[in-house]
Design a protein around this motif. Structure first.
Motif, PDB file in Angstrom:
ATOM      1  N   GLN A  15       0.837  -1.192   0.000  1.00  0.00           N
ATOM      2  CA  GLN A  15       0.000   0.000   0.000  1.00  0.00           C
ATOM      3  C   GLN A  15       0.877   1.250   0.000  1.00  0.00           C
ATOM      4  OE1 GLN A  15      -2.794  -0.149   3.191  1.00  0.00           O
ATOM      5  NE2 GLN A  15      -3.378   1.986   2.999  1.00  0.00           N
ATOM      6  N   SER A  16       0.588   2.211  -0.876  1.00  0.00           N
ATOM      7  CA  SER A  16       1.390   3.427  -0.946  1.00  0.00           C
ATOM      8  C   SER A  16       1.243   4.223   0.345  1.00  0.00           C
ATOM      9  CB  SER A  16       0.972   4.283  -2.145  1.00  0.00           C
ATOM     10  OG  SER A  16      -0.335   4.754  -1.971  1.00  0.00           O
ATOM     11  N   GLY A  17       2.305   4.893   0.721  1.00  0.00           N
ATOM     12  CA  GLY A  17       2.316   5.691   1.935  1.00  0.00           C
ATOM     13  C   GLY A  17       2.616   4.902   3.195  1.00  0.00           C
ATOM     14  N   VAL A  18       2.834   3.591   3.064  1.00  0.00           N
ATOM     15  CA  VAL A  18       3.143   2.754   4.220  1.00  0.00           C
ATOM     16  C   VAL A  18       4.647   2.691   4.407  1.00  0.00           C
ATOM     17  CG1 VAL A  18       3.062   0.389   5.121  1.00  0.00           C
ATOM     18  CG2 VAL A  18       1.065   1.349   4.006  1.00  0.00           C
ATOM     19  N   ASN A  19       5.103   2.897   5.617  1.00  0.00           N
ATOM     20  CA  ASN A  19       6.514   2.776   5.960  1.00  0.00           C
ATOM     21  C   ASN A  19       6.665   1.523   6.815  1.00  0.00           C
ATOM     22  OD1 ASN A  19       9.220   3.284   6.421  1.00  0.00           O
ATOM     23  ND2 ASN A  19       8.853   4.779   8.014  1.00  0.00           N
ATOM     24  N   ILE A  20       7.494   0.597   6.387  1.00  0.00           N
ATOM     25  CA  ILE A  20       7.679  -0.653   7.113  1.00  0.00           C
ATOM     26  C   ILE A  20       9.063  -0.660   7.740  1.00  0.00           C
ATOM     27  CG2 ILE A  20       7.767  -3.164   6.927  1.00  0.00           C
ATOM     28  CD1 ILE A  20       5.906  -2.888   4.483  1.00  0.00           C
ATOM     29  N   ILE A  21       9.114  -0.904   9.023  1.00  0.00           N
ATOM     30  CA  ILE A  21      10.375  -0.955   9.744  1.00  0.00           C
ATOM     31  C   ILE A  21      10.599  -2.394  10.186  1.00  0.00           C
ATOM     32  CG2 ILE A  21      11.638  -0.155  11.776  1.00  0.00           C
ATOM     33  CD1 ILE A  21       9.769   2.374  11.635  1.00  0.00           C
ATOM     34  N   LYS A  73      -4.300  -4.203  -0.489  1.00  0.00           N
ATOM     35  CA  LYS A  73      -5.659  -4.675  -0.315  1.00  0.00           C
ATOM     36  C   LYS A  73      -5.935  -5.053   1.124  1.00  0.00           C
ATOM     37  CE  LYS A  73      -5.223  -9.489  -1.594  1.00  0.00           C
ATOM     38  NZ  LYS A  73      -5.692 -10.499  -2.495  1.00  0.00           N
ATOM     39  N   ALA A  74      -5.136  -4.533   2.035  1.00  0.00           N
ATOM     40  CA  ALA A  74      -5.305  -4.702   3.475  1.00  0.00           C
ATOM     41  C   ALA A  74      -5.566  -6.145   3.838  1.00  0.00           C
ATOM     42  CB  ALA A  74      -6.409  -3.807   4.008  1.00  0.00           C
ATOM     43  N   LEU A  75      -4.546  -6.965   3.630  1.00  0.00           N
ATOM     44  CA  LEU A  75      -4.681  -8.378   3.995  1.00  0.00           C
ATOM     45  C   LEU A  75      -5.591  -8.470   5.181  1.00  0.00           C
ATOM     46  CD1 LEU A  75      -1.170  -9.984   3.786  1.00  0.00           C
ATOM     47  CD2 LEU A  75      -3.093 -10.412   2.337  1.00  0.00           C
TER      48      LEU A  75
END
Length: 114
Positions: free
Chosen positions: A48-54, A112-114
């Motif tokens: 998803q765009s705009g998501v930052n994963i750390i 698609k928000a699993l």
């Protein structure tokens, strides 16, 4: 609303990523350095765009990590049959909801928000 199926898919994704990282130091390094591209290559789906994963390597046994998950409104969750029975019986759902929040957070990696 996050469905029970989406929660399960999110949990499976987190499990898959952890197992791959345990088995391959190269994969773990890629996941830490570039999580979005790595997750997209594993799932075949865009994050998803705009998501930052750390991604934090928590394999050092001399450290204890505490993750504070994002707060999820109960109205965003779809309760399982077991959880609905607990509510009907007056049982406290907080423990189950906390576990659900962690699983749901994994589901938000993908567009698609699993």
């Amino acid at each position: 609303m996050i469905t029970q199926e989406q929660q399960k898919e999110g949990a499976e994704l987190l499990k898959t990523l952890a197992h791959k990282a345990w088995e391959s130091s190269t994969f773990k390094e890629q996941l830490i350095k570039n999580p979005i591209t790595t997750i997209e290559s594993v799932t075949g789906q865009k994050v998803q765009s705009g998501v930052n994963i750390i991604v934090d390597d928590q394999t050092d046994t001399s450290k204890i990590y505490l993750n504070i998950p994002r707060r999820v409104e109960i109205s965003e969750l779809e309760l399982s049959d077991e959880q609905l029975e607990m509510v009907a019986g007056g049982t406290d759902l907080i423990g189950g909801i906390i576990v659900g929040v962690v699983v749901v957070a994994g589901g938000y990696f993908l567009g698609k928000a699993l």
